[in-house]
Design a protein around this motif. Structure first.
Motif, PDB file in Angstrom:
ATOM      1  N   ASP A  77       1.019  -1.081   0.165  1.00  0.00           N
ATOM      2  CA  ASP A  77       0.113   0.019   0.074  1.00  0.00           C
ATOM      3  C   ASP A  77       0.717   1.325  -0.008  1.00  0.00           C
ATOM      4  N   PRO A  78       0.439   2.517  -0.040  1.00  0.00           N
ATOM      5  CA  PRO A  78       1.153   3.802  -0.219  1.00  0.00           C
ATOM      6  C   PRO A  78       2.038   3.875   1.034  1.00  0.00           C
ATOM      7  N   THR A  79       1.752   3.350   2.172  1.00  0.00           N
ATOM      8  CA  THR A  79       2.736   3.400   3.196  1.00  0.00           C
ATOM      9  C   THR A  79       3.999   2.584   3.422  1.00  0.00           C
ATOM     10  N   GLY A  80       3.903   1.593   2.311  1.00  0.00           N
ATOM     11  CA  GLY A  80       4.978   0.726   2.364  1.00  0.00           C
ATOM     12  C   GLY A  80       4.896  -0.718   2.840  1.00  0.00           C
ATOM     13  N   CYS A  81       3.803  -0.704   3.529  1.00  0.00           N
ATOM     14  CA  CYS A  81       3.443  -2.154   4.064  1.00  0.00           C
ATOM     15  C   CYS A  81       2.789  -3.040   3.107  1.00  0.00           C
ATOM     16  N   PRO A  82       2.866  -4.293   3.530  1.00  0.00           N
ATOM     17  CA  PRO A  82       2.448  -5.278   2.313  1.00  0.00           C
ATOM     18  C   PRO A  82       0.844  -5.200   2.424  1.00  0.00           C
ATOM     19  N   ALA A  83       0.462  -5.287   1.105  1.00  0.00           N
ATOM     20  CA  ALA A  83      -1.063  -5.057   0.917  1.00  0.00           C
ATOM     21  C   ALA A  83      -1.473  -6.344   1.578  1.00  0.00           C
ATOM     22  N   ARG A  84      -2.736  -6.204   1.980  1.00  0.00           N
ATOM     23  CA  ARG A  84      -3.627  -7.038   2.736  1.00  0.00           C
ATOM     24  C   ARG A  84      -4.600  -7.983   1.570  1.00  0.00           C
ATOM     25  N   LEU A  85      -4.708  -9.074   1.951  1.00  0.00           N
ATOM     26  CA  LEU A  85      -5.511  -9.790   1.033  1.00  0.00           C
ATOM     27  C   LEU A  85      -7.010  -9.612   1.127  1.00  0.00           C
ATOM     28  N   ARG A  86      -7.880  -9.584  -0.080  1.00  0.00           N
ATOM     29  CA  ARG A  86      -9.053  -9.171   0.066  1.00  0.00           C
ATOM     30  C   ARG A  86     -10.125 -10.486   0.587  1.00  0.00           C
ATOM     31  N   THR A  87     -11.103  -9.959   1.208  1.00  0.00           N
ATOM     32  CA  THR A  87     -11.966 -11.072   1.595  1.00  0.00           C
ATOM     33  C   THR A  87     -12.702 -11.857   0.496  1.00  0.00           C
ATOM     34  N   GLY A  88     -13.193 -13.044   0.821  1.00  0.00           N
ATOM     35  CA  GLY A  88     -14.323 -13.599  -0.218  1.00  0.00           C
ATOM     36  C   GLY A  88     -13.603 -14.685  -1.199  1.00  0.00           C
ATOM     37  N   THR A  89     -12.149 -14.774  -1.092  1.00  0.00           N
ATOM     38  CA  THR A  89     -11.874 -15.907  -1.855  1.00  0.00           C
ATOM     39  C   THR A  89     -11.184 -16.951  -0.963  1.00  0.00           C
ATOM     40  N   PHE A  90     -11.005 -18.191  -1.405  1.00  0.00           N
ATOM     41  CA  PHE A  90     -10.493 -19.321  -0.432  1.00  0.00           C
ATOM     42  C   PHE A  90      -9.398 -20.105  -1.031  1.00  0.00           C
ATOM     43  N   TRP A  91      -8.480 -19.511  -1.736  1.00  0.00           N
ATOM     44  CA  TRP A  91      -7.351 -20.273  -2.414  1.00  0.00           C
ATOM     45  C   TRP A  91      -6.482 -20.919  -1.336  1.00  0.00           C
ATOM     46  N   LEU A  92      -6.109 -20.118  -0.215  1.00  0.00           N
ATOM     47  CA  LEU A  92      -5.411 -20.599   0.875  1.00  0.00           C
ATOM     48  C   LEU A  92      -6.126 -21.280   1.852  1.00  0.00           C
ATOM     49  N   THR A  93      -7.465 -21.106   1.691  1.00  0.00           N
ATOM     50  CA  THR A  93      -8.136 -22.106   2.677  1.00  0.00           C
ATOM     51  C   THR A  93      -8.435 -23.305   2.231  1.00  0.00           C
ATOM     52  N   ARG A  94      -8.348 -23.699   0.747  1.00  0.00           N
ATOM     53  CA  ARG A  94      -8.315 -24.990   0.293  1.00  0.00           C
ATOM     54  C   ARG A  94      -7.092 -25.429   0.683  1.00  0.00           C
ATOM     55  N   ILE A  95      -5.973 -24.923   0.542  1.00  0.00           N
ATOM     56  CA  ILE A  95      -4.490 -25.540   0.809  1.00  0.00           C
ATOM     57  C   ILE A  95      -4.453 -26.083   2.306  1.00  0.00           C
ATOM     58  N   VAL A  96      -5.186 -25.180   3.360  1.00  0.00           N
ATOM     59  CA  VAL A  96      -5.335 -25.523   4.771  1.00  0.00           C
ATOM     60  C   VAL A  96      -6.104 -26.911   4.866  1.00  0.00           C
ATOM     61  N   LEU A  97      -7.093 -26.687   4.307  1.00  0.00           N
ATOM     62  CA  LEU A  97      -8.198 -27.703   4.355  1.00  0.00           C
ATOM     63  C   LEU A  97      -7.548 -29.418   4.014  1.00  0.00           C
ATOM     64  N   LEU A  98      -6.793 -29.109   2.836  1.00  0.00           N
ATOM     65  CA  LEU A  98      -6.529 -30.489   2.103  1.00  0.00           C
ATOM     66  C   LEU A  98      -5.386 -31.003   2.933  1.00  0.00           C
ATOM     67  N   ARG A  99      -4.492 -30.201   3.585  1.00  0.00           N
ATOM     68  CA  ARG A  99      -3.464 -30.632   4.376  1.00  0.00           C
ATOM     69  C   ARG A  99      -3.745 -31.187   5.833  1.00  0.00           C
ATOM     70  N   ALA A 100      -4.851 -30.411   6.228  1.00  0.00           N
ATOM     71  CA  ALA A 100      -5.462 -30.840   7.607  1.00  0.00           C
ATOM     72  C   ALA A 100      -6.253 -32.203   7.571  1.00  0.00           C
ATOM     73  N   LEU A 101      -6.941 -32.407   6.319  1.00  0.00           N
ATOM     74  CA  LEU A 101      -7.447 -33.795   6.058  1.00  0.00           C
ATOM     75  C   LEU A 101      -6.366 -34.652   5.724  1.00  0.00           C
ATOM     76  N   ALA A 102      -5.607 -34.262   5.184  1.00  0.00           N
ATOM     77  CA  ALA A 102      -4.418 -35.403   4.773  1.00  0.00           C
ATOM     78  C   ALA A 102      -3.733 -35.822   6.121  1.00  0.00           C
ATOM     79  N   THR A 143      -8.412 -14.268   6.026  1.00  0.00           N
ATOM     80  CA  THR A 143      -8.424 -14.459   7.807  1.00  0.00           C
ATOM     81  C   THR A 143      -7.321 -15.506   7.862  1.00  0.00           C
ATOM     82  N   LEU A 144      -6.810 -16.298   6.859  1.00  0.00           N
ATOM     83  CA  LEU A 144      -5.775 -17.275   6.953  1.00  0.00           C
ATOM     84  C   LEU A 144      -4.354 -16.818   6.338  1.00  0.00           C
ATOM     85  N   GLY A 145      -4.518 -15.685   5.929  1.00  0.00           N
ATOM     86  CA  GLY A 145      -3.070 -15.108   5.310  1.00  0.00           C
ATOM     87  C   GLY A 145      -1.824 -15.205   6.197  1.00  0.00           C
ATOM     88  N   PHE A 146      -2.419 -15.116   7.532  1.00  0.00           N
ATOM     89  CA  PHE A 146      -1.001 -14.820   8.586  1.00  0.00           C
ATOM     90  C   PHE A 146      -0.521 -16.293   8.467  1.00  0.00           C
TER      91      PHE A 146
END
Length: 561
Positions: free
Chosen positions: A29-54, A320-323
């Protein structure tokens, strides 16, 4: 000399255009901080779900590899070959498909003369596939379907050893996991196949039913859940307590009342947060995962609580899961952010034929889950609600629940052997067998094994408040102990006849167990438990006594080691 007004006009004219600015660095962002992820997508959610299920699959197949041969193998306590033969005899004349649909398993297609090898092959293949998904975070329909078919094959021949609610829960969770992935692609971010909202809502619907079902069965079941006294007994009488359960049992009465009220809130109120918008859905997921962590700490409930965390992950989006993911350029988080920016600019991928088919499959899945949920919802609404029941042999949509009734005292079956030729002689010395995890020696510290699971120890808990006639396998186990059977003894922690001749007699004794009081004389003497004999569970038995019993059930006769 120019007038002041004229000079001022020239200055304004010179500043009429905007100063050129350095564009902000991509991803910041203009302050030089890493831009935050937007809400409403679940790409990272899928990775966490699959690893947890595995991870859950990995634990389940590891348990199967270590214990299936002893429990359902060629010479197991309840051989699965005998079970499949009984199913085939029952459906003889009605067509082979009826037998297969009653007990779906790939073992129908394999050679039954080497059942131990078959069971090991299924478990090893499951371990290999689940390890790959766990380590890489990549999966496709083929891999997830393989895991589901393999575990379905084990559950459907596992008989009472696989009769618990978490087995059906893993199969339902795993079935949804199949449709979370692309068909062939092995990529953590398969850009052409975003996670389906229908599948994500399938996971949310699953956790909703799990928690609400558990809450309703308690309110409708044991009175102690309504008068808030169940936690006075639960830590001591649960199937396999751990060291923390010993400490929690010593808590004051008001702490137990608070625990019970909190349980009701989390199981009867919080599940509805799922339907009340993003923030409350996230709160639901966080509270349920925290609740399951507390349950993991307070008892050894197999992989049940770990598995229950998995569908709760579907409550969290990428923001939410970006951290959980590093923020470096080119990383998963950065790539998701770029995809979000492209979507925000209106860039949409070309709709391909495969995407249309995939969407149609997901709609069909939603209709199937809705249809199979009808008896489940009716069961939830019924005053005669039952828990941990499947309404179809594939266990795609099930009803759940836990601890609808709480036992108020703990009893244990202690297996003992003696080398004395006369079992009734006053001088006969009876020596205890020790199990891996279930209470036995009062001085042994309770074990801590979750998410691993000792199936025999768990069934011994059920056997203690039934009779041996209800649990014929325990007589089979006694016969194997009389022969010093190496395979059966691998399920136990202590064999008093190791490196000695096998016992001449084995018996079962019934004891009542209570936690020692913290700071009391028993605790000071190093005892975690105080036990008192109730009476015999089954009488002294010898190998000769059991020959006819074994033949009548087509069990292989124990061979002396």
């Amino acid at each position: 000399m120019a007038a002041p007004e004229e000079t001022l006009r020239r200055r304004k004219a010179g500043n009429s255009g905007p100063e050129p600015e350095t564009p902000p660095e991509s991803g910041r962002d203009p302050t030089g901080c890493p831009a935050r992820l937007r809400t409403g997508t679940f790409w990272l959610t899928r990775i966490v779900l699959l690893r947890a299920l595995a991870f859950i699959y990995f634990v389940a197949f590891l348990v199967a590899l270590h214990q299936n041969k002893q429990l359902i193998g060629d010479r197991g306590l309840l051989p699965c070959r005998a079970y499949l033969e009984s199913v085939r005899r029952y459906f003889r004349g009605r067509g082979g498909w009826e037998a297969v649909s009653y007990a779906p398993t790939v073992l129908w297609l394999l050679d039954w003369s080497h059942m131990n090898a078959n069971l090991d092959a299924l478990a090893l293949l499951g371990l290999g596939v689940s390890s790959f998904v766990l380590v890489t975070g990549c999966a496709n329909v083929v891999l997830m379907a393989t895991l589901w078919v393999l575990y379905t094959s084990l559950v459907n021949v596992g008989q009472i050893w696989y009769s618990f609610g978490w087995e059906s829960q893993l199969l339902e969770t795993g079935f949804l996991g199949i449709f979370l992935c692309p068909l062939w692609t092995l990529s953590r971010l398969p850009t052409g196949t975003p996670p389906s909202q229908i599948v994500l809502w399938g996971f949310r619907w699953l956790i909703f039913r799990i928690m609400l079902g558990a809450g309703l069965i308690k309110i409708r079941g044991d009175r102690c859940w309504r008068d808030l006294t169940c936690m006075d007994f639960h830590y001591e009488t649960q199937p396999v307590p751990n060291p923390m359960a010993y400490l929690l049992h010593q808590s004051p009465w008001w702490a137990h009342r608070f625990e019970t009220l909190s349980n009701h809130f989390l199981e009867l109120v919080v599940p509805f947060f799922i339907f009340l918008g993003r923030r409350l859905c996230i709160l639901h997921g966080a509270l349920q995962i925290l609740f399951q962590v507390v349950l993991v700490i307070s008892g050894n409930l197999s992989f049940l609580n770990w598995l229950t965390m998995v569908p709760s992950v579907a409550c969290f989006d990428d923001a939410t899961l970006g951290f959980l993911f590093p923020s470096g350029p080119g990383g998963l988080k950065d790539r998701v952010r770029k995809m979000q920016e492209e979507a925000a600019r209106g860039a949409r991928p070309t709709l391909r034929y495969g995407c249309v088919v995939r969407q149609a499959v997901h709609v069909a899945l939603g209709i199937l889950v809705a249809w199979l949920s009808v008896p489940v919802v009716l069961n939830l609404l019924s005053p005669t609600q039952v828990m941990n029941t499947s309404f179809n042999s594939l266990r795609i949509v099930n009803t759940y629940g836990a601890f609808g009734s709480i036992t108020k005292e703990r009893t244990e079956v202690i297996l003992q052997g003696t080398a004395s030729p006369n079992a009734s002689a006053p001088d006969a010395v009876w020596e205890d067998y020790g199990f891996k995890c279930k209470p036995g020696d009062p001085g042994r510290r309770p074990c801590l094994i979750s998410p691993y699971h000792y199936r025999l120890d768990w069934l011994m808990w059920f056997a203690a408040f039934q009779t041996y006639e209800h649990n014929e396998w325990i007589i089979h186990l006694a016969g194997k102990l009389l022969a010093n059977d190496r395979e059966a003894l691998s399920l136990l922690a202590f064999n008093p006849f190791k490196d000695r001749a096998p016992p001449r007699w084995v018996r079962g004794e019934h004891y009542r167990y209570k936690f020692s009081r913290l700071g009391g004389r028993h605790a000071a003497a190093g005892r975690w438990w105080v036990r008192k004999r109730i009476g015999p569970y089954f009488p002294p038995l010898s190998l000769r006594d059991l020959e006819g019993y074994f033949r009548s059930r087509d069990w292989p006769l124990p061979e002396l080691e």
